[in-house]
Write a protein that holds these residues in place. Structure first.
Motif, PDB file in Angstrom:
ATOM      1  N   PRO A  22      -8.808   4.893   3.729  1.00 23.85           N
ATOM      2  CA  PRO A  22      -9.117   5.893   2.217  1.00 23.85           C
ATOM      3  C   PRO A  22      -7.967   6.498   1.583  1.00 23.85           C
ATOM      4  N   LEU A  23      -7.225   6.360   3.031  1.00 24.47           N
ATOM      5  CA  LEU A  23      -5.571   6.405   2.323  1.00 24.47           C
ATOM      6  C   LEU A  23      -4.892   4.949   1.327  1.00 24.47           C
ATOM      7  N   PHE A  24      -5.091   4.055   2.309  1.00 24.77           N
ATOM      8  CA  PHE A  24      -5.333   2.339   1.637  1.00 24.77           C
ATOM      9  C   PHE A  24      -5.538   2.364  -0.390  1.00 24.77           C
ATOM     10  N   GLY A  25      -6.569   2.840   0.207  1.00 25.88           N
ATOM     11  CA  GLY A  25      -7.515   2.769  -1.276  1.00 25.88           C
ATOM     12  C   GLY A  25      -6.955   3.456  -2.308  1.00 25.88           C
ATOM     13  N   PHE A  26      -6.449   4.963  -1.241  1.00 27.57           N
ATOM     14  CA  PHE A  26      -6.229   5.510  -2.892  1.00 27.57           C
ATOM     15  C   PHE A  26      -4.743   5.256  -3.753  1.00 27.57           C
ATOM     16  N   LEU A  27      -3.896   5.055  -2.705  1.00 27.62           N
ATOM     17  CA  LEU A  27      -2.714   3.589  -2.979  1.00 27.62           C
ATOM     18  C   LEU A  27      -2.649   3.249  -3.862  1.00 27.62           C
ATOM     19  N   TYR A  28      -4.026   2.241  -2.973  1.00 25.92           N
ATOM     20  CA  TYR A  28      -3.999   0.207  -3.949  1.00 25.92           C
ATOM     21  C   TYR A  28      -4.297   1.121  -5.476  1.00 25.92           C
ATOM     22  N   HIS A  29      -5.323   2.259  -5.837  1.00 26.12           N
ATOM     23  CA  HIS A  29      -5.339   2.232  -7.250  1.00 26.12           C
ATOM     24  C   HIS A  29      -3.972   2.844  -7.639  1.00 26.12           C
ATOM     25  N   MET A  30      -3.618   3.760  -6.883  1.00 29.93           N
ATOM     26  CA  MET A  30      -2.532   4.247  -7.854  1.00 29.93           C
ATOM     27  C   MET A  30      -1.796   3.307  -8.159  1.00 29.93           C
ATOM     28  N   LEU A  31      -0.702   2.582  -7.354  1.00 29.29           N
ATOM     29  CA  LEU A  31       0.127   1.377  -7.316  1.00 29.29           C
ATOM     30  C   LEU A  31      -0.880  -0.364  -8.376  1.00 29.29           C
ATOM     31  N   GLY A  32      -2.021   0.218  -9.113  1.00 30.31           N
ATOM     32  CA  GLY A  32      -2.624  -0.771  -9.929  1.00 30.31           C
ATOM     33  C   GLY A  32      -2.722  -1.951  -8.907  1.00 30.31           C
ATOM     34  N   GLY A  33      -3.165  -2.329  -7.707  1.00 34.11           N
ATOM     35  CA  GLY A  33      -3.570  -3.409  -7.348  1.00 34.11           C
ATOM     36  C   GLY A  33      -3.092  -3.841  -6.025  1.00 34.11           C
ATOM     37  N   ARG A  34      -1.159  -3.260  -5.702  1.00 35.28           N
ATOM     38  CA  ARG A  34      -0.548  -3.726  -5.859  1.00 35.28           C
ATOM     39  C   ARG A  34      -0.927  -3.616  -3.944  1.00 35.28           C
ATOM     40  N   VAL A  35      -1.461  -4.859  -2.699  1.00 37.50           N
ATOM     41  CA  VAL A  35      -1.644  -4.849  -1.312  1.00 37.50           C
ATOM     42  C   VAL A  35      -0.798  -4.612  -1.074  1.00 37.50           C
ATOM     43  N   GLU A  36       0.483  -5.407  -0.904  1.00 37.95           N
ATOM     44  CA  GLU A  36       1.519  -5.431   0.096  1.00 37.95           C
ATOM     45  C   GLU A  36       2.579  -3.695  -0.283  1.00 37.95           C
ATOM     46  N   ALA A  37       2.498  -3.163  -1.147  1.00 35.75           N
ATOM     47  CA  ALA A  37       3.109  -2.135  -1.464  1.00 35.75           C
ATOM     48  C   ALA A  37       2.186  -0.957  -1.042  1.00 35.75           C
ATOM     49  N   SER A  38       1.560  -0.961  -1.232  1.00 41.16           N
ATOM     50  CA  SER A  38      -0.427  -0.072  -0.924  1.00 41.16           C
ATOM     51  C   SER A  38      -0.398  -0.053   0.422  1.00 41.16           C
ATOM     52  N   GLU A  39      -0.252  -1.216   1.312  1.00 39.06           N
ATOM     53  CA  GLU A  39       0.315  -1.292   3.427  1.00 39.06           C
ATOM     54  C   GLU A  39       1.094  -0.593   3.486  1.00 39.06           C
ATOM     55  N   ASP A  40       2.468  -0.443   2.984  1.00 37.66           N
ATOM     56  CA  ASP A  40       3.384  -0.844   3.406  1.00 37.66           C
ATOM     57  C   ASP A  40       3.586   1.177   3.022  1.00 37.66           C
ATOM     58  N   LEU A  41       3.168   1.623   1.988  1.00 35.47           N
ATOM     59  CA  LEU A  41       3.067   2.957   1.289  1.00 35.47           C
ATOM     60  C   LEU A  41       1.878   3.681   3.168  1.00 35.47           C
ATOM     61  N   VAL A  42       1.076   3.109   3.145  1.00 35.32           N
ATOM     62  CA  VAL A  42       0.166   4.006   4.338  1.00 35.32           C
ATOM     63  C   VAL A  42       0.990   3.737   5.716  1.00 35.32           C
ATOM     64  N   GLN A  43       1.638   3.306   5.661  1.00 34.85           N
ATOM     65  CA  GLN A  43       2.232   3.025   6.722  1.00 34.85           C
ATOM     66  C   GLN A  43       4.056   4.464   6.932  1.00 34.85           C
ATOM     67  N   ASN A  44       4.054   4.432   5.942  1.00 36.13           N
ATOM     68  CA  ASN A  44       4.541   5.440   5.519  1.00 36.13           C
ATOM     69  C   ASN A  44       4.679   7.184   5.660  1.00 36.13           C
ATOM     70  N   VAL A  45       3.378   7.188   5.230  1.00 36.47           N
ATOM     71  CA  VAL A  45       2.526   8.294   5.218  1.00 36.47           C
ATOM     72  C   VAL A  45       2.196   8.735   6.467  1.00 36.47           C
ATOM     73  N   PHE A  46       1.750   7.760   7.249  1.00 38.10           N
ATOM     74  CA  PHE A  46       2.014   8.198   9.041  1.00 38.10           C
ATOM     75  C   PHE A  46       2.987   8.690   9.650  1.00 38.10           C
TER      76      PHE A  46
END
Length: 175
Positions: A22-46
Motif C-alpha cells: 500500500p505504501l508503494f502504491g501511494f508513493l507510486y501514484h504521488m510520483l506519477g508512476g516512477r517505480v524506482e523512486a517509489s521503491e526507494d522512498l518505501v525503504q526510506n519510510v520504513f
C-alpha cells in the motif's frame, strides 16, 4: 508498532510485509508512476519508522502515522528533486503484461493507465494526494482527515473537487 517501539525490532519485518505494497502504491501514484523512486522512498519510510519509533503513541491508527511519515519522506524527495521531470513509464506497465491473444487489450489498458497517470501528475499535489489516499489506498475520509490534519467534511470536498479536476484533465489528454 508498539512492540517495535518497546525494542522488539524484529516485528518490523511483519509491518513491512503488511504495509509495503500500500505504501508503494501511494508513493507510486504521488510520483506519477516512477517505480524506482517509489521503491526507494518505501525503504526510506520504513527506515524512518524505525528511527522515529519513539514518536508512535498508539493513540491513533498505525496507518495514519505511517502516511504522515510517508508524506514527510515524499516532501523531502520533492524538495531535493524539483528539477526531475515527472513522467509515466509505459514500458514499466507493459513489462507486467503478458503476450497472447489478449495482448491488444493489455496494451490498450496500459495506455489508459498511462493517461490516468498523466492526468494525476497534472493535478496539484494536494488534489493528487486526496485521490490517491481515498481511491487507490482506500482510506476512509476520517482516516484521511487525520493524516492531513483537517476535518472529514473538508476531505469530502477536496475529493469531490479533485475527482472533477481529474475527469476534466483525463478527457483533455484523451482527445
Amino acid at each position: 508498532m508498539l512492540k517495535v517501539k518497546s525494542g522488539d525490532v524484529d516485528r518490523m519485518g511483519l509491518l513491512f510485509e503488511r504495509y509495503h505494497r500500500p505504501l508503494f502504491g501511494f508513493l507510486y501514484h504521488m510520483l506519477g508512476g516512477r517505480v524506482e523512486a517509489s521503491e526507494d522512498l518505501v525503504q526510506n519510510v520504513f527506515y524512518r519508522m524505525l528511527k522515529y519509533r519513539h514518536t508512535y503513541t498508539g493513540a491513533g491508527e498505525f496507518r495514519t502515522w505511517m502516511y504522515h511519515l510517508a508524506r514527510n519522506v515524499l516532501a523531502d524527495y520533492v524538495k531535493k528533486n524539483r528539477h526531475a521531470a515527472q513522467h509515466t513509464d509505459v514500458a514499466d506497465l507493459a513489462e507486467h503484461l503478458g503476450g497472447g491473444p489478449r495482448a491488444d487489450e493489455g496494451l490498450e489498458h496500459a495506455q489508459d493507465v498511462a493517461q490516468l497517470h498523466q492526468a494525476l501528475a497534472r493535478l496539484s499535489p494536494e488534489s493528487r494526494e486526496v485521490l490517491v489516499l481515498s481511491r487507490f489506498q482506500e482510506l476512509k475520509y476520517g482516516e484521511i482527515a487525520r493524516v492531513l490534519n483537517t476535518t472529514e467534511g473538508a476531505v469530502k470536498v477536496r475529493v469531490h473537487r479533485a475527482l472533477n479536476e481529474l475527469k476534466t484533465t483525463y478527457l483533455r489528454i484523451e482527445n
